[in-house]
Design a protein around this motif. Sequence first.
Motif, PDB file in Angstrom:
ATOM      1  N   LEU A   1       0.671  12.025   6.121  1.00 17.29           N
ATOM      2  CA  LEU A   1       1.169  11.435   7.255  1.00 17.29           C
ATOM      3  C   LEU A   1       0.740   9.754   7.290  1.00 17.29           C
ATOM      4  O   LEU A   1       1.499   9.182   7.597  1.00 17.29           O
ATOM      5  CB  LEU A   1       0.411  12.200   8.300  1.00 17.29           C
ATOM      6  N   ALA A   2      -0.514   9.676   6.741  1.00 15.75           N
ATOM      7  CA  ALA A   2      -1.231   8.369   6.667  1.00 15.75           C
ATOM      8  C   ALA A   2      -0.162   7.243   5.893  1.00 15.75           C
ATOM      9  O   ALA A   2       0.057   6.211   6.013  1.00 15.75           O
ATOM     10  CB  ALA A   2      -2.574   8.141   6.211  1.00 15.75           C
ATOM     11  N   SER A   3       0.176   7.786   4.656  1.00 20.32           N
ATOM     12  CA  SER A   3       1.082   6.959   3.623  1.00 20.32           C
ATOM     13  C   SER A   3       2.513   6.698   4.377  1.00 20.32           C
ATOM     14  O   SER A   3       3.109   5.692   4.327  1.00 20.32           O
ATOM     15  CB  SER A   3       1.253   7.933   2.470  1.00 20.32           C
ATOM     16  N   GLY A   4       2.990   7.726   5.116  1.00 20.82           N
ATOM     17  CA  GLY A   4       4.259   7.526   5.852  1.00 20.82           C
ATOM     18  C   GLY A   4       4.136   6.709   6.780  1.00 20.82           C
ATOM     19  O   GLY A   4       5.113   5.637   7.163  1.00 20.82           O
ATOM     20  N   LEU A   5       2.940   6.459   7.702  1.00 19.49           N
ATOM     21  CA  LEU A   5       2.832   5.576   8.558  1.00 19.49           C
ATOM     22  C   LEU A   5       2.874   4.304   8.101  1.00 19.49           C
ATOM     23  O   LEU A   5       3.228   3.247   8.730  1.00 19.49           O
ATOM     24  CB  LEU A   5       1.602   6.041   9.576  1.00 19.49           C
ATOM     25  N   LEU A   6       2.108   4.215   6.988  1.00 16.61           N
ATOM     26  CA  LEU A   6       1.714   2.872   6.378  1.00 16.61           C
ATOM     27  C   LEU A   6       3.311   2.200   6.105  1.00 16.61           C
ATOM     28  O   LEU A   6       3.619   1.136   6.459  1.00 16.61           O
ATOM     29  CB  LEU A   6       0.883   2.682   5.264  1.00 16.61           C
ATOM     30  N   ASN A   7       4.282   2.965   5.331  1.00 15.36           N
ATOM     31  CA  ASN A   7       5.595   2.582   4.877  1.00 15.36           C
ATOM     32  C   ASN A   7       6.329   2.071   6.196  1.00 15.36           C
ATOM     33  O   ASN A   7       6.925   1.227   6.298  1.00 15.36           O
ATOM     34  CB  ASN A   7       6.365   3.632   4.277  1.00 15.36           C
ATOM     35  N   THR A   8       6.183   3.019   7.312  1.00 20.36           N
ATOM     36  CA  THR A   8       6.849   2.719   8.552  1.00 20.36           C
ATOM     37  C   THR A   8       6.505   1.375   9.193  1.00 20.36           C
ATOM     38  O   THR A   8       7.178   0.670   9.573  1.00 20.36           O
ATOM     39  CB  THR A   8       6.881   3.853   9.504  1.00 20.36           C
ATOM     40  N   THR A   9       5.061   1.098   9.450  1.00 14.30           N
ATOM     41  CA  THR A   9       4.832  -0.228  10.019  1.00 14.30           C
ATOM     42  C   THR A   9       5.180  -1.273   9.263  1.00 14.30           C
ATOM     43  O   THR A   9       5.392  -2.493   9.876  1.00 14.30           O
ATOM     44  CB  THR A   9       3.231  -0.120  10.082  1.00 14.30           C
ATOM     45  N   GLN A  10       5.152  -0.991   7.915  1.00 10.49           N
ATOM     46  CA  GLN A  10       5.543  -2.330   7.132  1.00 10.49           C
ATOM     47  C   GLN A  10       7.165  -2.527   7.525  1.00 10.49           C
ATOM     48  O   GLN A  10       7.447  -3.660   7.188  1.00 10.49           O
ATOM     49  CB  GLN A  10       5.270  -2.104   5.549  1.00 10.49           C
ATOM     50  N   GLN A  11       8.001  -1.509   7.030  1.00 10.66           N
ATOM     51  CA  GLN A  11       9.453  -1.840   7.255  1.00 10.66           C
ATOM     52  C   GLN A  11       9.893  -2.149   8.860  1.00 10.66           C
ATOM     53  O   GLN A  11      10.657  -3.120   8.854  1.00 10.66           O
ATOM     54  CB  GLN A  11      10.141  -0.455   7.073  1.00 10.66           C
ATOM     55  N   LEU A  12       9.185  -1.851   9.711  1.00 10.86           N
ATOM     56  CA  LEU A  12       9.604  -2.228  11.081  1.00 10.86           C
ATOM     57  C   LEU A  12       9.055  -3.584  11.268  1.00 10.86           C
ATOM     58  O   LEU A  12       9.697  -4.464  11.907  1.00 10.86           O
ATOM     59  CB  LEU A  12       8.801  -1.365  12.317  1.00 10.86           C
ATOM     60  N   GLY A  13       7.884  -4.063  10.426  1.00 10.83           N
ATOM     61  CA  GLY A  13       7.274  -5.234  10.691  1.00 10.83           C
ATOM     62  C   GLY A  13       8.332  -6.379  10.122  1.00 10.83           C
ATOM     63  O   GLY A  13       8.775  -7.356  10.703  1.00 10.83           O
ATOM     64  N   GLY A  14       8.821  -6.019   8.970  1.00 15.85           N
ATOM     65  CA  GLY A  14       9.873  -6.659   8.386  1.00 15.85           C
ATOM     66  C   GLY A  14      11.150  -6.993   9.107  1.00 15.85           C
ATOM     67  O   GLY A  14      11.740  -8.063   9.478  1.00 15.85           O
ATOM     68  N   ALA A  15      11.330  -5.977   9.686  1.00 12.16           N
ATOM     69  CA  ALA A  15      12.743  -5.877  10.481  1.00 12.16           C
ATOM     70  C   ALA A  15      12.618  -6.837  11.815  1.00 12.16           C
ATOM     71  O   ALA A  15      13.433  -7.748  12.082  1.00 12.16           O
ATOM     72  CB  ALA A  15      13.175  -4.493  11.178  1.00 12.16           C
ATOM     73  N   ILE A  16      11.432  -6.521  12.405  1.00 12.33           N
ATOM     74  CA  ILE A  16      11.220  -7.696  13.483  1.00 12.33           C
ATOM     75  C   ILE A  16      10.877  -8.883  13.471  1.00 12.33           C
ATOM     76  O   ILE A  16      11.201  -9.934  13.877  1.00 12.33           O
ATOM     77  CB  ILE A  16      10.148  -6.726  14.478  1.00 12.33           C
ATOM     78  N   GLY A  17      10.031  -9.136  11.997  1.00 12.04           N
ATOM     79  CA  GLY A  17       9.901 -10.314  11.803  1.00 12.04           C
ATOM     80  C   GLY A  17      11.033 -11.200  11.317  1.00 12.04           C
ATOM     81  O   GLY A  17      11.188 -12.349  11.732  1.00 12.04           O
TER      82      GLY A  17
END
Length: 493
Positions: A391-407
């Motif tokens: 769960l923690a690893s998936g959450l990290l990947n999720t925040t990173q990808q969403l950060g990239g998209a919004i950035g």
Amino acid sequence: MNQINRWRAFTLLAVSFFMTIVDLTIVNVALPTIGRSLHFSASNLQWVVTAYGIAFGGLLMLGGRAADLLGRRRVFMVGLGTFTAASLAAALATTDSFLIAMRAVQGIGAAIVLPAALSIVMNMFGEGAERNKALGIWGALGAGGATFGAIAGGLFTRFAGWEYIFFLNVPIGVVVLILVPRVVPESRIETARRRYDPFGAGSVTGGLVLLVYAISNAPKVGWDSTRTVALLAASAALLVAFLVIESRVQAPLVPLRIFRLKTLAGANAVSFLLGASFFAYIFIGTLYMQQVLGYSALRTGITWLTASVTSVAFAGLAQALVTRVSAKLVMAFGMTLIGAGVLWTMQVPVHGSYWADLAGPFFITGIGTAFAFILVSIAALAGVAEHEAGLASGLLNTTQQLGGAIGVAVASTVAAAHTGTLLHHGHAEPAALTGGFHWAFIVLGLIGLAAVPITFALVRQRELDLAVAATALTTTPAPAPEEPEPATDIARG
């Protein structure tokens, strides 16, 4: 399952994972060419990147849940089939809207492939030397995928055409789909009742799509227009609904209680800002090199090697430093370098050159990513129980990808708005574009630096030190075959 068959299965899974990572960067250097070919507007071009990132990040957790409950191999094949079919459709796209839609479908496929593949790997290899070796290779592929994507994108665009950056996935995907049933074992979590939380996944993804769409179109219709305000309000409502859903359903996509771990919460906040600053930096930097300096797609890809190779070269030093000095300071130092490197780039002139204007900033940001990516990955698992590590690893990947998209969305909006203002006041197009990119670099640099106070405020030194110590134990070279082998570069995967 014997050792040889395990590694055969691992090879197929690793190839699929590598494809999804490559697709994050392979498009960047081809963007100006794609824009001219399909007549993209300046504000819509960023959706070629953003559509993939939002679908990927927004559905990653749901993809992992579905794989565990429905059967990891079955779900993996569905995801890879979706990704491969969308790649073929993207290659055949003749309009901008169709390409954007297919990039979103690609992201959905990748969101299914990645967690399913990693779950199969974790299930095939028990704890110890073999698993550490497999995860070490997996992490190295994740790190190398970004570099390969930049080079491959330049090569295909220059010598074959932008369509082939998508055609590349088709034969690879078909071969893997044929071989997987013969080589990869099936597995799932046995449970009396399957719960997926589709409303949670739908609300967060819908909220993020509306947010990015509102930001992207605000310069054209006005920030105070009814349309922009309505879209932002709808986005906020969906994101609030997501929080409410996650706090009440029996099997939430993201159990909110996990954020009680301050270090994990801080790591994910930093991960979001890391993705928003660095991935968008690649996007804007590519546009500057091609639209202002006139670089070819191939030359642009090779130029980005400065940051990529530097990151790989300093990864070993970063891993060594975290056990010798304050890990918290190393993380903050990495984000400081990224922010400073991006801000340094704001001085690029209309008639810039690689050695005088770009090499320095790329070198600094490359060092920063070596420190930041590794420490963020370690911190995201600090204090997490073993059964929640996935769960923690998936959450990290999720925040990173969403950060990239919004950035990317924010940087594109800032650049387009300022460029339009300069053109309206009579500036030549190259000067107007450069001025717009300057403002985008300023915003992205400040986003990167914003991670520094968050690191000091939320990350707990004791929790991070314990996580670093645990990582050091699993990455120390083995004195005998039965001891765990090094799992280097896991953090970059």
